[in-house]
Design a protein around this motif. Structure first.
Motif, mmCIF file in Angstrom:
data_model
loop_
_atom_site.group_PDB
_atom_site.id
_atom_site.type_symbol
_atom_site.label_atom_id
_atom_site.label_comp_id
_atom_site.label_asym_id
_atom_site.label_seq_id
_atom_site.Cartn_x
_atom_site.Cartn_y
_atom_site.Cartn_z
ATOM 1 N N LEU A 65 7.116 7.783 -13.856
ATOM 2 C CA LEU A 65 8.006 6.638 -13.656
ATOM 3 C C LEU A 65 9.445 7.098 -13.447
ATOM 4 N N PHE A 66 9.841 8.134 -14.190
ATOM 5 C CA PHE A 66 11.211 8.641 -14.049
ATOM 6 C C PHE A 66 11.443 9.212 -12.658
ATOM 7 N N LEU A 67 10.496 9.982 -12.143
ATOM 8 C CA LEU A 67 10.640 10.559 -10.809
ATOM 9 C C LEU A 67 10.672 9.478 -9.732
ATOM 10 N N LEU A 68 9.873 8.442 -9.931
ATOM 11 C CA LEU A 68 9.914 7.323 -8.994
ATOM 12 C C LEU A 68 11.278 6.634 -9.036
ATOM 13 N N MET A 107 0.821 -1.207 0.000
ATOM 14 C CA MET A 107 0.000 0.000 0.000
ATOM 15 C C MET A 107 0.860 1.265 0.000
ATOM 16 N N GLU A 108 1.997 1.197 0.698
ATOM 17 C CA GLU A 108 2.871 2.369 0.733
ATOM 18 C C GLU A 108 3.432 2.679 -0.649
ATOM 19 N N ILE A 109 3.779 1.617 -1.408
ATOM 20 C CA ILE A 109 4.300 1.815 -2.763
ATOM 21 C C ILE A 109 3.226 2.429 -3.657
ATOM 22 N N LEU A 110 2.008 1.918 -3.555
ATOM 23 C CA LEU A 110 0.903 2.458 -4.359
ATOM 24 C C LEU A 110 0.628 3.916 -4.002
ATOM 25 N N GLN A 111 0.743 4.239 -2.719
ATOM 26 C CA GLN A 111 0.530 5.627 -2.297
ATOM 27 C C GLN A 111 1.609 6.545 -2.879
ATOM 28 N N GLN A 112 2.862 6.079 -2.894
ATOM 29 C CA GLN A 112 3.935 6.878 -3.473
ATOM 30 C C GLN A 112 3.725 7.075 -4.979
ATOM 31 N N ILE A 113 3.304 6.009 -5.661
ATOM 32 C CA ILE A 113 3.043 6.123 -7.102
ATOM 33 C C ILE A 113 1.932 7.135 -7.355
ATOM 34 N N TRP A 114 0.863 7.074 -6.545
ATOM 35 C CA TRP A 114 -0.252 8.000 -6.714
ATOM 36 C C TRP A 114 0.181 9.442 -6.454
ATOM 37 N N GLU A 115 0.964 9.663 -5.399
ATOM 38 C CA GLU A 115 1.399 11.026 -5.068
ATOM 39 C C GLU A 115 2.297 11.600 -6.159
ATOM 40 N N VAL A 116 3.221 10.774 -6.653
ATOM 41 C CA VAL A 116 4.120 11.252 -7.708
ATOM 42 C C VAL A 116 3.347 11.529 -8.991
ATOM 43 N N THR A 117 2.424 10.650 -9.347
ATOM 44 C CA THR A 117 1.618 10.856 -10.566
ATOM 45 C C THR A 117 0.766 12.108 -10.446
ATOM 46 N N GLY A 136 1.385 14.716 -8.569
ATOM 47 C CA GLY A 136 2.269 15.871 -8.651
ATOM 48 C C GLY A 136 2.720 16.150 -10.072
ATOM 49 N N THR A 137 2.957 15.099 -10.860
ATOM 50 C CA THR A 137 3.355 15.273 -12.254
ATOM 51 C C THR A 137 2.241 15.905 -13.070
ATOM 52 N N VAL A 138 1.011 15.446 -12.857
ATOM 53 C CA VAL A 138 -0.142 16.028 -13.561
ATOM 54 C C VAL A 138 -0.278 17.501 -13.211
ATOM 55 N N THR A 139 -0.108 17.820 -11.941
ATOM 56 C CA THR A 139 -0.199 19.222 -11.505
ATOM 57 C C THR A 139 0.879 20.081 -12.157
ATOM 58 N N ASP A 140 2.074 19.520 -12.345
ATOM 59 C CA ASP A 140 3.177 20.278 -12.952
ATOM 60 C C ASP A 140 3.003 20.442 -14.457
ATOM 61 N N VAL A 141 2.456 19.426 -15.121
ATOM 62 C CA VAL A 141 2.368 19.450 -16.579
ATOM 63 C C VAL A 141 1.137 20.209 -17.073
ATOM 64 N N PHE A 185 -2.642 11.981 -26.921
ATOM 65 C CA PHE A 185 -2.100 10.676 -26.538
ATOM 66 C C PHE A 185 -0.635 10.815 -26.115
ATOM 67 N N GLY A 186 0.094 11.694 -26.798
ATOM 68 C CA GLY A 186 1.483 11.939 -26.423
ATOM 69 C C GLY A 186 1.604 12.571 -25.050
ATOM 70 N N PHE A 187 0.682 13.472 -24.702
ATOM 71 C CA PHE A 187 0.698 14.079 -23.378
ATOM 72 C C PHE A 187 0.502 13.039 -22.286
ATOM 73 N N VAL A 188 -0.357 12.066 -22.566
ATOM 74 C CA VAL A 188 -0.571 10.983 -21.594
ATOM 75 C C VAL A 188 0.728 10.213 -21.366
ATOM 76 N N TRP A 189 1.444 9.933 -22.455
ATOM 77 C CA TRP A 189 2.723 9.225 -22.323
ATOM 78 C C TRP A 189 3.752 10.080 -21.599
ATOM 79 N N VAL A 190 3.709 11.397 -21.797
ATOM 80 C CA VAL A 190 4.607 12.290 -21.059
ATOM 81 C C VAL A 190 4.345 12.179 -19.561
#
Length: 268
Positions: A56-59, A1-11, A13-18, A45-50
């Motif tokens: 994944l890179f930040l993780l 659950m901790e790993i999933l929470q980190q993935i969610w937080e990073v994702t 944050g990335t959406v907020t930045d982009v 579709f390219g934005f989704v891949w970004v």
């Protein structure tokens, strides 16, 4: 659950930045230019891949590169490793810059290898090759930049070990850059300046920053806040010198070859 929470937080944050970037681009496209971009579906579709790629890179940075860089610095500066055969108590009281030669070698190799793999540098090298009509080689530019980064990071690690003030190194380096600018081929000068910037990107910065912080935390008498940072400045400065030096050497060799051809023709 901790790993999933980190993935969610990073994702998240990335959406907020982009999102602001996407809002500016599409806002100008529809409100100012007032034209629908071609292949809109492909762009979205390219934005989704970004978003996926950045997340994944930040993780990867958080889980691998930062801990790895710091771990390597700690291991290479361990008194038991540096002063093999000496008492640890004696090693802790003696700091000799030459004892850290493995640190300098590691810094050189990691700076060279990460720069070679830097996506931004590859993109700049390809474009420079296209614009110059092949006069600027892709691999020549990449190797010149990588060599500059490697030397700069090694020198930066030496500075951390001996505790010298960073500003004297940077001032001296920019004096050399200004002098080189006066003699280097005019075509290469702007590219050399840009080459210093593209090195401080996605692959190089995390490992270099972690290396500097880890080194300053393990070398006795160093402050991570004062001494741990600054390696990125070396990684930006020295590629300018190496790229201009590469252009100057290439120009000198071309002139020497041309002179040899002319002398051969005149003798016949």
């Amino acid at each position: 659950m901790e790993i999933l929470q980190q993935i969610w937080e990073v994702t998240l944050g990335t959406v907020t930045d982009v999102l602001p970037i996407a809002a500016i681009i599409f806002g100008f496209q529809f409100a100012v230019i007032r034209k629908k971009p071609a292949n809109l579906g492909q762009i979205l579709f390219g934005f989704v891949w970004v978003l996926v790629g950045l997340s994944l890179f930040l993780l990867g940075l958080e889980w691998c590169l930062f801990p790895l860089g710091r771990l390597m610095a700690e291991q290479l500066t361990d008194p038991n490793f540096i002063h093999a055969g000496k008492a640890v108590a004696d090693a802790a009281n003696q700091i000799n810059w030459s004892d850290y030669y493995w640190v300098y070698l590691f810094a050189f190799l990691i700076g060279f290898s990460t720069t070679i793999a830097e996506p931004s540098l590859i993109a700049v090298a390809i474009k420079a090759n296209e614009v110059s009509g092949g006069a600027i080689g892709i691999w020549g530019l990449r190797l010149a930049v990588a060599l500059g980064v490697a030397i700069g990071i090694s020198l930066g690690c030496y500075r951390i070990v001996v505790g010298d003030p960073i500003h004297w190194y940077i001032i001296s380096g920019y004096i050399v850059v200004v002098i080189q600018t006066s003699f280097a081929p005019k075509m290469i000068v702007p590219l050399a300046y840009d080459s210093g910037g593209v090195t401080t990107s996605t692959v190089t910065v995390p490992l270099v920053a972690a290396l500097g912080l880890g080194l300053s935390e393990t070398v006795p008498g160093r402050n991570p806040l004062i001494d741990g940072f600054g390696l990125i400045a070396f990684a930006s400065l020295f590629p300018m010198m190496s790229v201009m030096a590469y252009a100057q050497i290439s120009e000198y060799r071309a002139r020497a070859k041309s002179a040899d051809v002319e002398s051969a023709e005149s003798s016949t």
